[in-house]
Design a protein around this motif. Structure first.
Motif, PDB file in Angstrom:
ATOM      1  N   MET A  47      -4.490  -3.052 -16.988  1.00  0.00           N
ATOM      2  CA  MET A  47      -3.300  -3.989 -16.956  1.00  0.00           C
ATOM      3  C   MET A  47      -3.987  -5.466 -17.456  1.00  0.00           C
ATOM      4  N   LEU A  48      -5.330  -5.371 -16.660  1.00  0.00           N
ATOM      5  CA  LEU A  48      -5.948  -6.451 -16.607  1.00  0.00           C
ATOM      6  C   LEU A  48      -6.306  -6.668 -18.046  1.00  0.00           C
ATOM      7  N   ILE A  49      -6.652  -5.241 -18.536  1.00  0.00           N
ATOM      8  CA  ILE A  49      -7.012  -5.329 -20.154  1.00  0.00           C
ATOM      9  C   ILE A  49      -6.076  -5.807 -20.792  1.00  0.00           C
ATOM     10  N   MET A  50      -4.449  -4.964 -20.834  1.00  0.00           N
ATOM     11  CA  MET A  50      -4.031  -5.817 -21.337  1.00  0.00           C
ATOM     12  C   MET A  50      -3.288  -7.098 -21.804  1.00  0.00           C
ATOM     13  N   CYS A  60      -4.039   2.613 -13.490  1.00  0.00           N
ATOM     14  CA  CYS A  60      -3.324   1.139 -14.227  1.00  0.00           C
ATOM     15  C   CYS A  60      -3.495  -0.407 -13.617  1.00  0.00           C
ATOM     16  N   PHE A  61      -3.838  -0.412 -12.884  1.00  0.00           N
ATOM     17  CA  PHE A  61      -3.991  -1.411 -12.415  1.00  0.00           C
ATOM     18  C   PHE A  61      -4.944  -2.244 -13.316  1.00  0.00           C
ATOM     19  N   LEU A  80       5.593  -3.125 -16.775  1.00  0.00           N
ATOM     20  CA  LEU A  80       5.523  -1.960 -16.677  1.00  0.00           C
ATOM     21  C   LEU A  80       4.924  -1.555 -15.410  1.00  0.00           C
ATOM     22  N   MET A  81       3.816  -1.685 -16.011  1.00  0.00           N
ATOM     23  CA  MET A  81       2.498  -1.566 -14.828  1.00  0.00           C
ATOM     24  C   MET A  81       2.813  -2.793 -13.257  1.00  0.00           C
ATOM     25  N   LEU A  82       3.359  -3.916 -13.822  1.00  0.00           N
ATOM     26  CA  LEU A  82       3.167  -4.961 -12.620  1.00  0.00           C
ATOM     27  C   LEU A  82       4.963  -4.008 -11.806  1.00  0.00           C
ATOM     28  N   ALA A  83       5.543  -3.397 -12.063  1.00  0.00           N
ATOM     29  CA  ALA A  83       6.931  -3.148 -11.708  1.00  0.00           C
ATOM     30  C   ALA A  83       6.530  -1.729 -11.211  1.00  0.00           C
ATOM     31  N   ILE A  84       6.091  -0.962 -11.584  1.00  0.00           N
ATOM     32  CA  ILE A  84       5.557   0.454 -10.505  1.00  0.00           C
ATOM     33  C   ILE A  84       4.113   0.015  -9.673  1.00  0.00           C
ATOM     34  N   PHE A 139       3.420  -3.313 -21.379  1.00  0.00           N
ATOM     35  CA  PHE A 139       2.874  -2.014 -20.413  1.00  0.00           C
ATOM     36  C   PHE A 139       2.722  -3.271 -19.821  1.00  0.00           C
ATOM     37  N   PRO A 140       2.047  -4.161 -19.350  1.00  0.00           N
ATOM     38  CA  PRO A 140       1.603  -5.505 -18.004  1.00  0.00           C
ATOM     39  C   PRO A 140       2.730  -4.992 -17.414  1.00  0.00           C
TER      40      PRO A 140
END
Length: 448
Positions: free
Chosen positions: A222-225, A218-219, A83-87, A80-81
């Motif tokens: 990502m940090l939580i994951m 989203c950000f 994916l979020m990083l790409a977005i 998931f991070p």
């Protein structure tokens, strides 16, 4: 404090010679409710305490059944991070002014290469990024089969880690370029490094974007994951180590679950101090001295010497060849024997020579007892090694020279033996590289 600048995006305040944005004020005074210093612990922030409890509960139920259940959870927490990083990267490079930040990222100031602190920061980042000397890579690698191609896995790990950092740079610096254009500042003056980049700079940038709530969600997800992934690895390292030390006790039904719940509860109680008003100062002290300090580099020197000289670089090549059928090139042998220990030793010496006392972003200087506490924590990361060495020397028979020789050179076992995996599984007191050794589903009859 008096207001000196205001627009529809940000508000800046001044106190003496210090200029602070409204985002920083919200983070430090609203979220953390920071006290005047580490001397003033203050009260517990219940919002932070509940968030900490939620993180520990989530982590426990993700890993309580062992590495196989953790592996399924990691498919989400690790992917998931990305994916979020790409977005976020795609969104960042489409912002106005993003190119300014990208250029600053790709064309750095080469004169900074003469700054010793730059190299020390790079060394610290490598140690943290690869999880060196923490035992995590060794523990997770021990779940592989004996014939697993560790040679290929190592190369892929380095490639994936480096590419992730490189791509993440576009996501970060494109947003910094956007902020620099909006605020009329150079890119290097927009934010300071450290925790502020995640909890101050990016939320401030998100507030300037269209649909800020979406990008904020989203950000922070990502940090939580990413945080959960780090916690998974640390807990699995400790649990596997305890299981290997006490296999008969820990492999009984529900022993792992009970151990984990006690461990998580104890550390939750210990970490309550971080949720107080003065907790952020203690957190920065631990981060500076215990996690990224000289103690970690000392452990790196000890581990590299143990691998390259005690276990032996030549023997390491034999083991890798027995596992993969491919002998490592000469460069690996030179790294294990000479290059890696020398780099760590040089980094340790340079860190001591370039030591700067820790100060907060607002110029707060810690009291002398806090620095003493920090160096004490740094020493405690190293102290268990000589203590354990003395214990082992004391508990075996023979003269001092014979004891040292026995401990320095480990017992030899053929790495390419076809029955090696079965022998290890039948002797739970021995360390193994098979996934089955850590599997909590094995009963006592299978262990005998």
């Amino acid at each position: 404090m008096t207001a000196i600048q205001s627009d529809n995006l940000t508000v800046k305040w001044t106190s003496g010679n210090l200029t602070v944005s409204s985002v920083s004020e919200f983070w430090e005074r609203g979220v953390l409710s920071m006290s005047e210093g580490i001397e003033v612990i203050g009260t517990v922030q219940w919002e932070l305490l509940l968030c900490q409890l939620a993180c520990w509960v989530s982590c426990y139920f993700c890993i309580w059944k062992g590495v196989r259940s953790t592996g399924k959870v990691v498919y989400v927490t690790a992917l998931f991070p990305y994916l979020m990083l790409a977005i976020l990267m795609v969104r960042g490079v489409t912002l106005p002014g993003a190119w300014q930040g990208v250029v600053y990222y790709l064309y750095p100031d080469l004169s900074r290469l003469t700054d010793l602190q730059v190299w020390l920061d790079a060394c610290t980042q490598v140690l943290f990024s690869y999880g060196l000397v923490g035992g995590t890579l060794i523990t997770l690698g021990s779940y592989n089969k004996v014939k697993n191609n560790c040679y290929k896995d190592s190369l892929w790990l380095c490639l994936l880690n480096g590419c992730t950092s490189f791509v993440a740079g576009f996501a970060v610096f494109s947003v910094l370029g956007f902020m620099a254009e909006k605020q009329g500042l150079p890119v290097d003056k927009v934010v300071q490094s450290g925790a502020g980049l995640a909890f101050i700079a990016f939320p401030q940038a998100v507030a300037m974007m269209p649909l800020p709530q979406l990008w904020a969600v989203c950000f922070f997800i990502m940090l939580i994951m990413l945080g959960l992934d780090t916690l998974f690895a640390g807990l699995e390292t400790i649990t596997a180590s305890v299981t290997d030390m006490f296999p008969k006790e820990m492999r009984r039904p529900w022993r792992r679950e009970i151990f984990l719940i006690i461990f998580c509860l104890v550390f939750f109680l210990i970490q309550i101090i971080f949720t107080t008003q003065g907790g952020i100062y203690l957190f920065q002290l631990i981060d500076q001295y215990a996690l990224n300090g000289a103690g970690v580099l000392v452990l790196c020197v000890i581990e590299s010497v143990a691998v390259g000289w005690a276990f032996g670089a030549e023997r390491m090549c034999d083991v890798v060849e027995g596992m993969t059928g491919q002998r490592p090139c000469l460069l690996f042998k030179l790294c294990w024997h000479y290059i890696t220990p020398l780099i760590f030793m040089a980094s340790f010496i340079c860190m001591l020579l370039n030591y700067q006392p820790l100060t907060s972003s607002r110029g707060y200087v810690y009291p002398d007892w806090a620095y003493a506490l920090g160096w004490t924590m740094a020493c405690f990361t190293v102290v268990p090694v000589p203590i354990w060495a003395v214990v082992k020397i004391w508990t075996i028979n023979g003269t001092l020279k014979e004891r040292l020789l026995v401990l320095w050179y480990p017992a030899r076992e053929p790495a390419n033996s076809e029955t090696n995996e079965d022998n290890l599984l039948n002797e739970p007191e021995m360390r193994t590289t098979s996934v089955s050794f850590h599997d909590t589903n094995y009963n006592e009859n299978e262990m005998k």
